[in-house]
Each structure stands twice: as C-alpha cells, then as structure tokens.
Enzyme design. Structure first.
Site, PDB file in Angstrom:
ATOM      1  N   ARG A  24       0.687   1.815   7.628  1.00  0.00           N
ATOM      2  CA  ARG A  24       1.742   2.465   6.814  1.00  0.00           C
ATOM      3  C   ARG A  24       2.359   3.650   7.550  1.00  0.00           C
ATOM      4  NH1 ARG A  24       1.105   0.893   1.052  1.00  0.00           N
ATOM      5  NH2 ARG A  24       1.042  -1.321   1.425  1.00  0.00           N
ATOM      6  N   ARG A  28       6.263   6.659   2.639  1.00  0.00           N
ATOM      7  CA  ARG A  28       6.802   7.756   1.823  1.00  0.00           C
ATOM      8  C   ARG A  28       6.389   9.164   2.243  1.00  0.00           C
ATOM      9  NH1 ARG A  28       4.873   4.734  -3.402  1.00  0.00           N
ATOM     10  NH2 ARG A  28       3.398   4.218  -1.775  1.00  0.00           N
ATOM     11  N   ARG A  37      14.961   5.712   0.833  1.00  0.00           N
ATOM     12  CA  ARG A  37      14.569   5.127  -0.464  1.00  0.00           C
ATOM     13  C   ARG A  37      15.422   5.629  -1.622  1.00  0.00           C
ATOM     14  NH1 ARG A  37      12.718   2.595  -3.296  1.00  0.00           N
ATOM     15  NH2 ARG A  37      10.527   2.719  -3.852  1.00  0.00           N
ATOM     16  N   ASP A  73       6.448  -6.785   4.046  1.00  0.00           N
ATOM     17  CA  ASP A  73       5.323  -6.713   3.119  1.00  0.00           C
ATOM     18  C   ASP A  73       4.587  -8.042   3.107  1.00  0.00           C
ATOM     19  OD1 ASP A  73       4.344  -4.612   0.964  1.00  0.00           O
ATOM     20  OD2 ASP A  73       3.937  -6.620   0.204  1.00  0.00           O
ATOM     21  N   TYR A 148      -3.011 -12.014  -5.506  1.00  0.00           N
ATOM     22  CA  TYR A 148      -1.779 -11.464  -6.090  1.00  0.00           C
ATOM     23  C   TYR A 148      -1.064 -12.520  -6.917  1.00  0.00           C
ATOM     24  CZ  TYR A 148      -1.334  -6.774  -4.176  1.00  0.00           C
ATOM     25  OH  TYR A 148      -1.512  -5.447  -3.933  1.00  0.00           O
TER      26      TYR A 148
HETATM   27  O1  CP3 Z   1       1.992  -0.449   7.821  1.00  0.00           O
HETATM   28  C1  CP3 Z   1       3.228  -0.415   7.911  1.00  0.00           C
HETATM   29  O2  CP3 Z   1       3.889   0.633   8.165  1.00  0.00           O
HETATM   30  C2  CP3 Z   1       3.993  -1.721   7.821  1.00  0.00           C
HETATM   31  C3  CP3 Z   1       4.527  -2.115   6.562  1.00  0.00           C
HETATM   32  C4  CP3 Z   1       3.609  -2.607   5.463  1.00  0.00           C
HETATM   33  C5  CP3 Z   1       3.936  -2.447   4.096  1.00  0.00           C
HETATM   34  N1  CP3 Z   1       3.033  -3.144   3.349  1.00  0.00           N
HETATM   35  C6  CP3 Z   1       5.091  -1.707   3.588  1.00  0.00           C
HETATM   36  C7  CP3 Z   1       5.023  -1.184   2.222  1.00  0.00           C
HETATM   37  C8  CP3 Z   1       2.441  -3.351   5.520  1.00  0.00           C
HETATM   38  C9  CP3 Z   1       1.616  -3.775   6.732  1.00  0.00           C
HETATM   39  C10 CP3 Z   1       2.083  -3.695   4.180  1.00  0.00           C
HETATM   40  C11 CP3 Z   1       0.928  -4.540   3.830  1.00  0.00           C
HETATM   41  C12 CP3 Z   1       0.527  -4.645   2.429  1.00  0.00           C
HETATM   42  N2  CP3 Z   1       1.318  -4.723   1.322  1.00  0.00           N
HETATM   43  C13 CP3 Z   1      -0.808  -4.812   1.996  1.00  0.00           C
HETATM   44  C14 CP3 Z   1      -2.007  -4.878   2.909  1.00  0.00           C
HETATM   45  C15 CP3 Z   1      -2.441  -3.547   3.336  1.00  0.00           C
HETATM   46  C16 CP3 Z   1      -3.124  -2.740   2.277  1.00  0.00           C
HETATM   47  O3  CP3 Z   1      -2.461  -1.791   1.782  1.00  0.00           O
HETATM   48  O4  CP3 Z   1      -4.260  -3.042   1.929  1.00  0.00           O
HETATM   49  C17 CP3 Z   1      -0.800  -4.913   0.609  1.00  0.00           C
HETATM   50  C18 CP3 Z   1      -2.036  -5.070  -0.288  1.00  0.00           C
HETATM   51  C19 CP3 Z   1       0.553  -4.866   0.187  1.00  0.00           C
HETATM   52  C20 CP3 Z   1       1.081  -4.998  -1.192  1.00  0.00           C
HETATM   53  C21 CP3 Z   1       1.801  -3.772  -1.586  1.00  0.00           C
HETATM   54  N3  CP3 Z   1       3.050  -3.425  -1.135  1.00  0.00           N
HETATM   55  C22 CP3 Z   1       1.346  -2.767  -2.474  1.00  0.00           C
HETATM   56  C23 CP3 Z   1       0.015  -2.764  -3.196  1.00  0.00           C
HETATM   57  C24 CP3 Z   1       2.366  -1.804  -2.549  1.00  0.00           C
HETATM   58  C25 CP3 Z   1       2.401  -0.566  -3.400  1.00  0.00           C
HETATM   59  C26 CP3 Z   1       1.534   0.428  -2.739  1.00  0.00           C
HETATM   60  C27 CP3 Z   1       2.129   1.788  -2.699  1.00  0.00           C
HETATM   61  O5  CP3 Z   1       1.782   2.489  -1.720  1.00  0.00           O
HETATM   62  O6  CP3 Z   1       2.935   2.132  -3.584  1.00  0.00           O
HETATM   63  C28 CP3 Z   1       3.400  -2.203  -1.677  1.00  0.00           C
HETATM   64  C29 CP3 Z   1       4.647  -1.468  -1.414  1.00  0.00           C
HETATM   65  C30 CP3 Z   1       4.850  -1.055  -0.001  1.00  0.00           C
HETATM   66  N4  CP3 Z   1       4.745  -1.891   1.074  1.00  0.00           N
HETATM   67  C31 CP3 Z   1       5.202   0.246   0.432  1.00  0.00           C
HETATM   68  C32 CP3 Z   1       5.323   0.170   1.833  1.00  0.00           C
HETATM   69  C33 CP3 Z   1       5.723   1.272   2.798  1.00  0.00           C
HETATM   70  C34 CP3 Z   1       5.447   1.465  -0.489  1.00  0.00           C
HETATM   71  C35 CP3 Z   1       6.834   1.866  -0.263  1.00  0.00           C
HETATM   72  C36 CP3 Z   1       7.614   2.532  -1.322  1.00  0.00           C
HETATM   73  O7  CP3 Z   1       7.284   2.536  -2.532  1.00  0.00           O
HETATM   74  O8  CP3 Z   1       8.677   3.033  -0.906  1.00  0.00           O
END
Ligand code: CP3
Length: 347
Positions: A24, A28, A37, A73, A148
């Site tokens: 990540r 944010r 965003r 994602d 999921y």
């Molecule tokens: O790591 C990186 O910078 C690359 C981008 C990336 C994202 N998601 C962007 C993202 C990667 C590698 C993921 C993987 C991902 N997505 C996983 C596996 C890794 C882990 O966290 O265990 C999972 C379970 C997801 C599913 C997912 N996507 C969730 C649970 C959420 C909400 C979590 C949160 O932090 O709010 C997301 C949204 C998401 N995917 C965000 C980002 C940067 C949050 C962004 C935002 O709200 O602006």
C-alpha cells in the site's frame, strides 16, 4: 534498470543492503493521493489506466522505493466475473451479488476475462517507460477471492465461506479451480504487459485450520506457483498471520514468501531453504512511533537478515491511512541511504 529486487527475489542480492518496497505504498497516508481521491472515486482510479499509472508513480516520485507496485485491486477479477463491486466509505469493498449457492457457483463464467481486465494491462504498458525500477504485478489468491465472493464484504470469521467448505466441498473446489484459471491468466497477461515479478495475496487464508488450508489453499497456490515459475518470473506469496502456515507456504516452493510480524524471522531464516526469498516483516504500526524506535526495529530486522542474498525489506501488511508520511520516508531513506549505525559498528 536497477534490478536489485529481482536479484533478491532470485536469492542473488550481494549488495550491502536489501531492496525495499512497501505494501500500500500508494495510499491515503499520502496527501497527493488524498488530493486525487477528492476528484475521483476509487473505482475511477482503478479503471482509468492514466489515473492508475499516475497513482502508482506517487510513491516513486516521493520516496523512490526499489520497486513500484501496480495500482489496482485484488477484487477487479470479481467485478470482471459480473458480481458487482463497490467501495463504500468506512465499510470497504462490497460485492453486490455474493455467491451463496452451488448453482451460482456452477454458472460462474469460465470465459477469458482478458477483455474486461484490459485496463490493467494498459496501465502496465503506460508505466513501464516511466520506471527505472521493476514493476510488481499482483492478484488475490483463489481462497481470498472466493471468500469475498461468498461473504460479499469483509468478515471477521468467514462464516459463509467455511460453511460452504464443510457442507459443499465439491462446489467450493469447483469455485477455487475456476478462479485459479482466471488468476493464472491474469498474472500471465500482466507479465506479458511488462511486470517483472508478481505477488499473490492470500490475505484471508489465516482463518482456516491447517487441515482446511492443505485442502482448499495449498493445491491451488501450487498450481499458480508452478505456472508462473515456468515463465521465469519471480512469484511472492503473501498470507496474513503467516506464522501458523510457514511450513505449508515453504512447501509450495514459491520464489519468495512475504511474512507479517507474527512470524519469528530468526526461526524462518533457519527453516526456510536458501533458495526461497524472505520478504517482510516490520509491523506497520511501528511507523506511529518515534524515529528512534523505528530505527531500532530496522536495525533488529537487518541484523537477523544480515548477509542473506534473498531478503526484501517490507512491512508485514499495508500502510494505514493515518501513518505519518514522514515516517514512511524515514523508513525508506534508512534502508536506501544508510545501513543504521549499529549495523556498521557490528561489521
Ligand atoms: O499495495 C499497493 O500500493 C498496491 C495497490 C493495492 C490495493 N489493494 C489498492 C487499494 C493492493 C496490492 C491491494 C490488495 C488488496 N485489496 C488486498 C490484499 C492485501 C491486504 O490488504 O491484505 C485486499 C484484501 C484488498 C481488498 C480491499 N481493497 C480492501 C479490504 C479495501 C479497503 C481497505 C481500506 O484500506 O480501506 C480496498 C481498497 C483499496 N485498495 C485501497 C487501496 C489503496 C484504499 C483506498 C481508498 O479508500 O482510497
């Protein structure tokens, strides 16, 4: 191109320091990301290749980590399969049409998702010429994606998924098998578009008993590892709470295992064969502490992994939104700029 990270993923990094990237790293906690965003929804950022490439580059411009990770994602496959994906403020991802019956599973598409996922490959093509370090691709693992799809959103105990695994194991295997095909294709297409290594996130597999892990996780990850290794591209396996499944993950023979802070690095270094790279494992929450405390932790990890040609420094899980930006910079600078003083004295 600086390929220290690829050397490290092949257990051939003989530089003084390990390469570093962080999960990540585009998110944010960055004011630049929050500004984007305000103008675009999360789905717009994921689905528009120009925007996804711009977000991928934000941490590269700010801190120059040793690898970029594609901004996308794990759930784009779920949307491509037609289940409907939405990101709700404060809730996270929500799947509109979760799979709750074996008939829904049987009717899930086996057709290629290449066209529906073409925005991902386009993003990679846009990024390659902008980068002087390797680009990492990724996907969710079959079990985590299946969870999921069944739960419909984040869940504390995967109630519906584990019920399905016990009540209708054949249907569950069918779903995992279908997802494995889609995942292998998605990774191979990312590789042909230009990523140099891939990471598979099995974030939720830690909810399983060892027996269920061996039945519903290992065989599918093994298929993915073998298909990707055939292409010559390094593959990293990440599973949260890895400590309990360390042996199972090692047995899958990926190029690297990415571990979180629950894992004792010293022990892992002892039991992990020398041809498997270790990635991890700093607790991201240390980044809320003082820089002195952060440096102590960096030193501790570097000492344990000193001289290991297959080590990639990373966090044990993603950076959270309110982690101080300056501490992320401090971490990356510390690894890149200097080996902390205590290590130099030790040498
Ligand atoms: O790591 C990186 O910078 C690359 C981008 C990336 C994202 N998601 C962007 C993202 C990667 C590698 C993921 C993987 C991902 N997505 C996983 C596996 C890794 C882990 O966290 O265990 C999972 C379970 C997801 C599913 C997912 N996507 C969730 C649970 C959420 C909400 C979590 C949160 O932090 O709010 C997301 C949204 C998401 N995917 C965000 C980002 C940067 C949050 C962004 C935002 O709200 O602006």
């Amino acid at each position: 191109m600086d390929t220290d990270i690829i050397n490290a993923l092949n257990c051939k990094n003989h530089n003084k320091r390990p390469p570093i990237w962080i999960m990540r790293q585009a998110g944010r906690y960055m004011p630049e990301y929050r500004a984007l965003r305000k103008r675009y929804s999360l789905l717009e950022l994921f689905y528009n290749p120009e925007l996804a490439a711009e977000v991928t580059m934000l941490p590269m411009k700010a801190f120059s980590p040793d690898a970029a990770i594609l901004f996308s994602d794990i759930l784009v496959i779920v949307e491509a399969l037609g289940l409907g994906l939405e990101f709700q403020e404060k809730i996270g991802p929500v799947i509109h049409r979760p799979l709750r019956s074996s008939s829904a599973i049987v009717s899930l598409s086996k057709d290629s998702l290449e066209d529906s996922l073409s925005f991902v490959y386009k993003t990679i093509e846009l990024l390659r010429p902008q980068l002087d370090v390797p680009l990492l691709g990724f996907t969710g693992a079959p079990f985590t994606l299946a969870s999921y799809m069944i739960e419909g959103k984040g869940s504390k105990d995967l109630k519906h998924t584990r019920q399905l695994a016990y009540k209708e194991p054949e249907a569950f295997h069918r779903l995992l098998d279908n997802l494995t095909d889609h995942i292998i294709n998605h990774l191979k297409r990312q590789i042909t578009a230009g990523v140099e290594a891939v990471q598979v996130f099995d974030s939720w597999a830690n909810h399983l008993s060892p027996k269920l892990f061996r039945e519903f996780v290992s065989p599918y990850l093994a298929r993915i590892v073998s298909a990707i290794k055939e292409t010559g591209t390094p593959i990293i396996l990440f599973c949260r709470g890895t400590a309990i499944f360390m042996e199972e993950l090692i047995a899958l023979e990926p190029s690297a295992i990415s571990v979180d802070w629950s894992c004792d690095l010293k022990k892992l270094r002892e039991i992990c064969p020398p041809h498997i790279t270790i990635q991890g494992n700093m607790d991201p929450y240390i980044l809320y502490a003082s820089q002195e405390r952060i440096e102590t932790e960096i030193t501790r990890i570097l000492r344990i992994m000193e001289g290991h040609p297959g080590f990639v420094f990373n966090l044990g899980h993603g950076v959270t939104p309110d982690i101080p930006y300056e501490n992320v910079r401090f971490l990356i600078d510390s690894i890149k700029g200097h080996i902390p003083k205590k290590i130099l004295v030790h040498n």
